[in-house]
Design a protein around this motif. Structure first.
Motif, PDB file in Angstrom:
ATOM      1  N   LEU A 270       1.005  -1.154  -0.294  1.00  0.00           N
ATOM      2  CA  LEU A 270       0.007  -0.145  -0.133  1.00  0.00           C
ATOM      3  C   LEU A 270       0.885   1.123   0.139  1.00  0.00           C
ATOM      4  O   LEU A 270       0.501   2.391  -0.685  1.00  0.00           O
ATOM      5  CB  LEU A 270      -0.964  -0.007   1.170  1.00  0.00           C
ATOM      6  N   GLU A 271       1.954   1.331   0.591  1.00  0.00           N
ATOM      7  CA  GLU A 271       2.929   2.445   0.705  1.00  0.00           C
ATOM      8  C   GLU A 271       3.299   2.492  -0.885  1.00  0.00           C
ATOM      9  O   GLU A 271       3.386   3.668  -1.205  1.00  0.00           O
ATOM     10  CB  GLU A 271       4.197   2.100   1.387  1.00  0.00           C
ATOM     11  N   THR A 272       3.602   1.431  -1.506  1.00  0.00           N
ATOM     12  CA  THR A 272       4.025   1.555  -2.972  1.00  0.00           C
ATOM     13  C   THR A 272       3.082   2.295  -3.701  1.00  0.00           C
ATOM     14  O   THR A 272       3.384   2.817  -4.713  1.00  0.00           O
ATOM     15  CB  THR A 272       4.406   0.181  -3.571  1.00  0.00           C
ATOM     16  N   GLN A 273       1.743   1.610  -3.527  1.00  0.00           N
ATOM     17  CA  GLN A 273       0.651   1.972  -4.381  1.00  0.00           C
ATOM     18  C   GLN A 273       0.141   3.586  -4.057  1.00  0.00           C
ATOM     19  O   GLN A 273      -0.141   4.254  -5.119  1.00  0.00           O
ATOM     20  CB  GLN A 273      -0.515   1.089  -4.069  1.00  0.00           C
ATOM     21  N   LEU A 274      -0.146   3.894  -2.916  1.00  0.00           N
ATOM     22  CA  LEU A 274      -0.833   5.137  -2.385  1.00  0.00           C
ATOM     23  C   LEU A 274       0.156   6.157  -1.708  1.00  0.00           C
ATOM     24  O   LEU A 274      -0.163   7.191  -1.382  1.00  0.00           O
ATOM     25  CB  LEU A 274      -1.782   4.554  -1.339  1.00  0.00           C
ATOM     26  N   GLY A 275       1.323   5.753  -1.519  1.00  0.00           N
ATOM     27  CA  GLY A 275       2.349   6.621  -0.753  1.00  0.00           C
ATOM     28  C   GLY A 275       2.559   6.224   0.705  1.00  0.00           C
ATOM     29  O   GLY A 275       1.776   5.462   1.225  1.00  0.00           O
ATOM     30  N   ASN A 276       3.385   6.993   1.287  1.00  0.00           N
ATOM     31  CA  ASN A 276       3.656   6.741   2.711  1.00  0.00           C
ATOM     32  C   ASN A 276       2.638   7.360   3.937  1.00  0.00           C
ATOM     33  O   ASN A 276       2.677   7.113   4.933  1.00  0.00           O
ATOM     34  CB  ASN A 276       5.151   7.245   2.994  1.00  0.00           C
TER      35      ASN A 276
END
Length: 796
Positions: free
Chosen positions: A661-667
């Motif tokens: 989800l970090e890769t997909q939507l940011g930190n």
């Protein structure tokens, strides 16, 4: 200079003429909601009032005239949709879409719907009301085809309009029946898993694998056969330009559980989203008949409806009405197969498929005593042992059209029950409530039994007759409830309770929606229209918080990063509500998919796992599997030196979820809103063309809801983390017998399927917000908010 000015003037004039001509042409394609149209076979003039959402309220002196008017106005708003619907079952999509639809046409040509249609039409009593009113409806449709404007889709694709026949209606109902079925997705898959992994794995999937079950001895070739079969059927169904029926909710409470002392009725059938949407609403009023009904394209009698006396609706029963049989060919004699009494010849029929811009294709359809041989229409299994499909719809003569007439023309509760008893397939839950205080639910469909050793969720043995159906049950043995002591009836496609100590086989959905419905209805005795409206829009999962507790119980928080702890805390505090701005649903859905993938894909393989997550079976077993501390599925067979357990799988899946989800939507975890990844677009068949997409498709929209909440959304789990919603409530409908004229409904886009109509998408925003509009019954109110189209008698 003067010459150039003249040239410029001519160009301007030509452009103006072209623009004006285009404007006139496009306006000529709009439905006529006012004025007068003359139709043949009308005995007395009829009036059609189109209300502020384009719903026709047809006032006629008799039902025959009303049905002619209905056919006409239905066609002017939905002729393109009708055209698609009538082409699926007889395998005629290639005529308009070309070679890309050949596989789909070949498949449906093989099912036998056309033959079932011919039998039903041949046996229909031409003196019956069903026949006469159906013909009147077709008369109205055909007069629009003859005299009305040609829908833009016909022009863009380059096809001619054809008049409608009674066979078209029955073919449409045949396709609808097949679209309900789940066996073609599930049985071959389970047969592969049985052969590949064995009973110990299947027992963990809660499909009732009995120790004494006798199944076919399966070769490696058969494994490939069944795997390819389910994959091919899935692709064929996904390629259809008309969406399938997939589920539904309905609940009805008695006067004792309402604040008004009258029955309250709710229904929201779950169907694949498309544009046009599924239902066409029409209100018919004659001196001795009234019905506010919901029609599917090309069918004269409504599948859902109400008037001042009663309301009815439907959900999918999800019973098992398809069995697959592995036949045994004669060792030397072609086209001969083994039966309990010796060898018999396959019944072989040649059929022709017309293909746009290509030569006709001739196919041979083989039928065994069980049904059509699927190998002949699925290339991937053509060279293996013959697999026959036995389907109640084609094996057992029924008449859904007469059943729909009976239900929509009832004068008492028992008439609706009689109509339900006439339906052999598809399996339906008929929901009922009336002004007298009665409530009821009847499971409609021809149920049957095998011998005790047979598990019908697998490919069965066809040669000996030992796996054949042994008896068909009378309708009185079907699940049902009439005025029960608990004062409500409901259906959420879940397993019905036992009847005579029998649980009937089926492809029932998980308890998620059912549990939420019961938890809400049971404690309250003061339900009203407004609280029903809140309930039908409910987006809270009764099961998701329990599933999260299984993660919390095993995860070691001391090993988590600050970001992972933050995500876990969001899940801990989540009440299960799937709102657009919520963060938890984004984390939860990604975690569920990751856990499923890490638990099952190593044993199943990538292809089978992709098929598994598209079945009802997957939904049914999630909560049960998560509660198991010991399970053969927890261990990853691809790591032979390690033995993974529940704690390892769930913890690793959660850590992987946060990382992806970090890769997909940011930190920034606070930006992981559900609406970013959960969207709905209502797709038109021509919307696949980029230049036409904005004109024909409606959306996309960020949308609330989720899998298996009351406001149900269908989407496919995949590695992208994007949940493109493909199915959901096709209408939300609430009937209040204490205030019948203010009963409420909504459609996902609009009443019209004509892109030039103002009612093409005028309900979309309301639908997304969970709002409603009136289903108007009061004539004065209807007239005050409507335009009038007069249907006048035309002299021949």
């Amino acid at each position: 200079m003067r010459f150039f000015k003249k040239i410029l003037l001519i160009i301007v004039i030509l452009l103006t003429v072209a623009v004006l001509g285009g404007w006139v042409y496009l306006n000529s394609l709009k439905p006529s909601y006012a004025g007068e149209v003359e139709l043949l076979a009308i005995e007395e003039n009829a009036e059609v009032f189109f209300d502020d959402f384009g719903i026709p309220h047809i006032y006629a002196e008799n039902q025959q005239d009303a049905m002619i008017a209905l056919g006409y106005v239905h066609a002017q708003d939905r002729l393109w949709q009708m055209e698609l619907m009538r082409r699926i079952a007889p395998g005629r999509l290639s005529e308009i879409f070309g070679i890309d639809m050949l596989k789909t046409d070949t498949f449906f040509k093989n099912l036998g719907i056309e033959e079932a249609t011919s039998t039903s039409v041949k046996n229909l009593n031409t003196n019956s009301k069903t026949y006469k009113l159906a013909q009147a409806y077709l008369n109205g449709v055909n007069q629009f085809i003859e005299n009305g404007p040609t829908p833009i889709e016909f022009t863009l694709i380059g096809i001619e309009k054809e008049k409608y026949q009674l066979n078209d209606i029955y073919n449409i109902l045949g396709y609808m029946s097949f679209s309900f079925a789940m066996a073609h997705k599930t049985d071959p898959l389970l047969s592969v898993l049985k052969a590949k992994l064995g009973d110990s794995y299947l027992k963990e999937l809660a499909i009732d694998v009995r120790p004494n079950t006798t199944l076919i001895k399966t070769t490696n070739q058969d494994i490939d056969t069944y795997e390819n079969m389910v994959s091919s059927v899935h692709c064929i169904m996904n390629a259809l330009p008309i969406p399938p029926f997939i589920g539904s909710n309905s609940w009805v409470v008695s006067p004792k559980k309402s604040s008004t002392g009258k029955v309250l009725f709710a229904n929201d059938p779950h169907i694949g989203f498309s544009q046009p949407a599924t239902w066409f609403e029409a209100h018919i009023i004659t001196p001795n008949y009234e019905m506010y009904g919901y029609h599917i394209a090309g069918v004269p009698f409504p599948l859902l409806g109400h008037n001042r006396n009663y309301a009815y609706g439907l959900t999918m029963f999800e019973n098992d009405d398809i069995d697959f049989y592995k036949e045994e060919n004669h060792p030397t004699k072609a086209n001969s197969y083994k039966t309990p009494t010796g060898y018999s010849a396959y019944k072989i029929t040649s059929k022709t498929i017309k293909v746009k811009d290509a030569e006709d294709v001739i196919i041979e359809v083989r039928n065994s005593r069980h049904g059509p041989i699927m190998n002949d229409v699925i290339d991937e299994i053509s060279q293996t042992s013959p697999i026959a499909m036995s389907w109640i719809f084609t094996q057992f003569e029924g008449d859904v059209l007469s059943a729909l007439y009976t239900i929509s023309n009832a004068s008492k509760m028992n008439d609706v029950k009689q109509g339900a008893a006439m339906i052999h397939a598809p399996g339906l839950n008929i929901m009922y409530g009336d002004a007298k205080g009665n409530i009821a639910w009847w499971a409609a469909g021809q149920l049957y039994k095998h011998k005790p050793h047979v598990n019908s969720k697998f490919i069965l043995e066809g040669a000996s007759g030992e796996d054949d159906i042994v008896n068909y049950l009378d309708f009185s043995e079907n699940p049902m409830a009439e005025n029960p002591s608990w004062e409500y009836v409901y259906s959420a496609n879940n397993q019905p309770d036992s009847i005579a100590n029998t649980l009937y086989p089926g492809y029932y959905l998980s308890e998620d929606r059912a549990k939420r419905i019961v938890n809400l209805i049971e404690p309250k005795n003061n339900w009203n229209k407004e609280t029903f409206g809140e309930m039908i829009n409910d987006v809270t999962s009764a099961v998701a918080p329990q599933n999260i507790q299984q993660l919390i119980a095993v995860i070691n928080t001391g090993n988590l990063s600050s970001q992972e702890l933050k995500a876990l805390n969001i899940l801990k505090n989540w009440d299960g509500a799937n709102q657009i701005e919520a963060i938890a649903p984004t984390i939860y859905n990604k975690w569920i998919f990751t856990y499923l993938k890490n638990t099952f894909e190593d044993e199943m393989g990538e292809k089978l796992f992709a098929q598994f997550v598209n079945t009802h079976l997957m939904k049914r077993m999630i909560a049960e599997q998560l509660q198991k501390n010991a399970s053969i599925w927890w261990d990853n067979v691809q790591t032979p030196t390690l033995v993974e357990d529940k704690k390892t799988i769930l913890t690793n899946s959660f850590i992987e979820t946060v990382s992806k989800l970090e890769t997909q939507l940011g930190n920034d975890i606070l930006t992981w809103n559900w609406g970013k990844v959960h969207t709905l677009e209502h797709k038109h068949p021509l919307g696949t063309v980029a230049a036409l997409k904005s004109y024909f498709n409606v959306g996309p929209f960020s949308i609330n809801g989720a899998k298996e909440v009351i406001n149900n959304r269908g989407y496919v789990y995949n590695t992208t983390g994007i949940y493109n919603v493909t199915a959901g409530p096709s209408t939300r409908r609430i009937v209040d017998f204490s205030d019948i004229e203010n009963s409420m409904s909504i459609l996902p886009t609009g009443q019209s399927g004509n892109p030039f109509s103002s009612h093409y998408k005028d309900q979309a925003e309301m639908y997304n917000k969970g709002e409603f509009r009136k289903m108007k019954l009061n004539k004065n109110e209807i007239i005050s908010s409507s335009t009038k189209l007069t249907i006048a008698k035309k002299n021949e």
